[in-house]
Design a protein around this motif. Structure first.
Motif, PDB file in Angstrom:
ATOM      1  N   LYS A 227       7.177  54.574 115.276  1.00 31.71           N
ATOM      2  CA  LYS A 227       5.904  54.537 114.584  1.00 31.71           C
ATOM      3  C   LYS A 227       4.783  55.060 115.489  1.00 31.71           C
ATOM      4  O   LYS A 227       3.933  55.809 115.059  1.00 31.71           O
ATOM      5  N   THR A 228       4.789  54.660 116.761  1.00 28.63           N
ATOM      6  CA  THR A 228       3.753  55.129 117.667  1.00 28.63           C
ATOM      7  C   THR A 228       3.924  56.613 117.943  1.00 28.63           C
ATOM      8  O   THR A 228       2.952  57.333 118.097  1.00 28.63           O
ATOM      9  N   THR A 229       5.159  57.117 118.011  1.00 25.19           N
ATOM     10  CA  THR A 229       5.389  58.538 118.219  1.00 25.19           C
ATOM     11  C   THR A 229       4.868  59.322 117.031  1.00 25.19           C
ATOM     12  O   THR A 229       4.191  60.334 117.194  1.00 25.19           O
ATOM     13  N   ALA A 230       5.157  58.878 115.825  1.00 24.27           N
ATOM     14  CA  ALA A 230       4.696  59.569 114.631  1.00 24.27           C
ATOM     15  C   ALA A 230       3.177  59.544 114.564  1.00 24.27           C
ATOM     16  O   ALA A 230       2.555  60.544 114.217  1.00 24.27           O
ATOM     17  N   THR A 231       2.585  58.430 114.914  1.00 21.37           N
ATOM     18  CA  THR A 231       1.131  58.331 114.884  1.00 21.37           C
ATOM     19  C   THR A 231       0.518  59.256 115.927  1.00 21.37           C
ATOM     20  O   THR A 231      -0.459  59.927 115.665  1.00 21.37           O
ATOM     21  N   SER A 232       1.102  59.327 117.088  1.00 23.34           N
ATOM     22  CA  SER A 232       0.525  60.170 118.129  1.00 23.34           C
ATOM     23  C   SER A 232       0.663  61.643 117.774  1.00 23.34           C
ATOM     24  O   SER A 232      -0.215  62.438 118.085  1.00 23.34           O
ATOM     25  N   LYS A 233       1.746  62.054 117.110  1.00 24.92           N
ATOM     26  CA  LYS A 233       1.877  63.445 116.671  1.00 24.92           C
ATOM     27  C   LYS A 233       0.793  63.773 115.649  1.00 24.92           C
ATOM     28  O   LYS A 233       0.195  64.861 115.694  1.00 24.92           O
ATOM     29  N   ARG A 234       0.535  62.890 114.751  1.00 26.66           N
ATOM     30  CA  ARG A 234      -0.507  63.102 113.749  1.00 26.66           C
ATOM     31  C   ARG A 234      -1.872  63.206 114.410  1.00 26.66           C
ATOM     32  O   ARG A 234      -2.695  64.049 114.039  1.00 26.66           O
ATOM     33  N   GLN A 235      -2.098  62.356 115.371  1.00 25.79           N
ATOM     34  CA  GLN A 235      -3.373  62.402 116.068  1.00 25.79           C
ATOM     35  C   GLN A 235      -3.538  63.719 116.820  1.00 25.79           C
ATOM     36  O   GLN A 235      -4.625  64.283 116.874  1.00 25.79           O
TER      37      GLN A 235
ATOM     38  N   VAL B 115     -11.478  68.281 108.974  1.00 21.31           N
ATOM     39  CA  VAL B 115     -11.382  67.286 110.024  1.00 21.31           C
ATOM     40  C   VAL B 115     -12.730  67.007 110.676  1.00 21.31           C
ATOM     41  O   VAL B 115     -12.910  66.014 111.359  1.00 21.31           O
ATOM     42  N   LYS B 116     -13.719  67.875 110.427  1.00 24.46           N
ATOM     43  CA  LYS B 116     -15.011  67.723 111.081  1.00 24.46           C
ATOM     44  C   LYS B 116     -15.630  66.349 110.840  1.00 24.46           C
ATOM     45  O   LYS B 116     -16.169  65.743 111.741  1.00 24.46           O
ATOM     46  N   MET B 117     -15.566  65.885 109.627  1.00 22.15           N
ATOM     47  CA  MET B 117     -16.226  64.627 109.272  1.00 22.15           C
ATOM     48  C   MET B 117     -15.404  63.404 109.668  1.00 22.15           C
ATOM     49  O   MET B 117     -15.922  62.316 109.753  1.00 22.15           O
ATOM     50  N   GLN B 118     -14.148  63.610 109.920  1.00 21.15           N
ATOM     51  CA  GLN B 118     -13.294  62.480 110.288  1.00 21.15           C
ATOM     52  C   GLN B 118     -13.267  62.331 111.796  1.00 21.15           C
ATOM     53  O   GLN B 118     -13.305  63.297 112.530  1.00 21.15           O
TER      54      GLN B 118
ATOM     55  N   LYS C 135      -2.231  66.628 115.951  1.00 18.32           N
ATOM     56  CA  LYS C 135      -2.513  67.646 114.941  1.00 18.32           C
ATOM     57  C   LYS C 135      -3.989  67.604 114.536  1.00 18.32           C
ATOM     58  O   LYS C 135      -4.652  68.639 114.431  1.00 18.32           O
ATOM     59  N   LEU C 136      -4.478  66.396 114.287  1.00 21.02           N
ATOM     60  CA  LEU C 136      -5.880  66.265 113.893  1.00 21.02           C
ATOM     61  C   LEU C 136      -6.809  66.734 114.999  1.00 21.02           C
ATOM     62  O   LEU C 136      -7.847  67.361 114.735  1.00 21.02           O
ATOM     63  N   LYS C 137      -6.476  66.444 116.225  1.00 24.56           N
ATOM     64  CA  LYS C 137      -7.307  66.849 117.355  1.00 24.56           C
ATOM     65  C   LYS C 137      -7.326  68.368 117.475  1.00 24.56           C
ATOM     66  O   LYS C 137      -8.377  68.969 117.702  1.00 24.56           O
ATOM     67  N   LYS C 138      -6.162  68.999 117.313  1.00 24.08           N
ATOM     68  CA  LYS C 138      -6.105  70.462 117.377  1.00 24.08           C
ATOM     69  C   LYS C 138      -6.915  71.087 116.248  1.00 24.08           C
ATOM     70  O   LYS C 138      -7.637  72.069 116.443  1.00 24.08           O
TER      71      LYS C 138
END
Length: 187
Positions: A158-166, A180-183, A168-171
């Motif tokens: 779960k933490t690995t999946a969450t960190s991959k998503r994070q 993603v600008k507003m988030q 992607k959002l950061k990139k």
């Protein structure tokens, strides 16, 4: 809409206050009646029985008065319109614990009238629950940490999946993607 909510809370508080007022008198009378009907040998009550009753009645009396004071809706004496609905007596937390103590006290009063003085041992539920809450919310997290020392396989996935998503959002945010600008990225 807020006025309807205030009226609903005021109505609930008024019925709860009536119950509290009855609850301070009714269990004592029922206990005495049951003693008279079922356990005549326990009349008049012994000194230890009276002391136990008084020691448990005093906190119940103060808690009941506290709940009545904070929950009593205030109305205008001339028009009868609602000024303040009082505190919501249905809320969780300290108010809920006050009611729990009252209910256990009333159950012990009635139970001791039916079954005898040993029924007062049920009153030990209150300090045992307080110790449990203290342990789970303060002592255990302070000394043992918030989580377990060995995470399970599900937790690591779960933490690995969450960190991959994070990531992607950061990139996306770095590229200037308008989605993603507003988030904000959670850490």
């Amino acid at each position: 809409m807020a006025n309807a909510s205030a009226k609903r809370i005021a109505g609930q508080n008024e019925s709860t206050v009536k119950t509290l007022k009855l609850g301070m008198l009714l269990p004592t009378l029922v206990s005495l009646l049951l003693r008279f009907l079922l356990r005549r040998s326990s009349l008049p009550p012994s000194k230890s029985s009276l002391a136990l009753y008084i020691v448990t009645f005093l906190p119940a009396f103060f808690l009941s008065n506290y709940l009545i004071k904070i929950g009593q809706p205030r109305r205008d004496p001339t028009t009868g319109t609602l000024i303040s609905y009082g505190e919501d007596l249905g809320q969780a937390g300290v108010t809920e614990w006050c009611f729990d103590i009252l209910y256990v006290t009333w159950a012990c009063q009635i139970g001791s009238g039916v079954f005898g003085e040993w029924f007062w041992w049920l009153y030990m539920v209150i300090p045992l629950y307080a110790i449990f809450k203290l342990w789970t919310s303060v002592i255990s997290p302070m000394f043992l940490g918030r989580g377990s020392s060995a995470p399970s396989e599900e937790g690591s996935e779960k933490t690995t999946a969450t960190s991959k998503r994070q990531e992607k959002l950061k990139k996306r945010q770095e590229k200037g993607d308008p989605r993603v600008k507003m988030q904000s990225v959670r850490k």
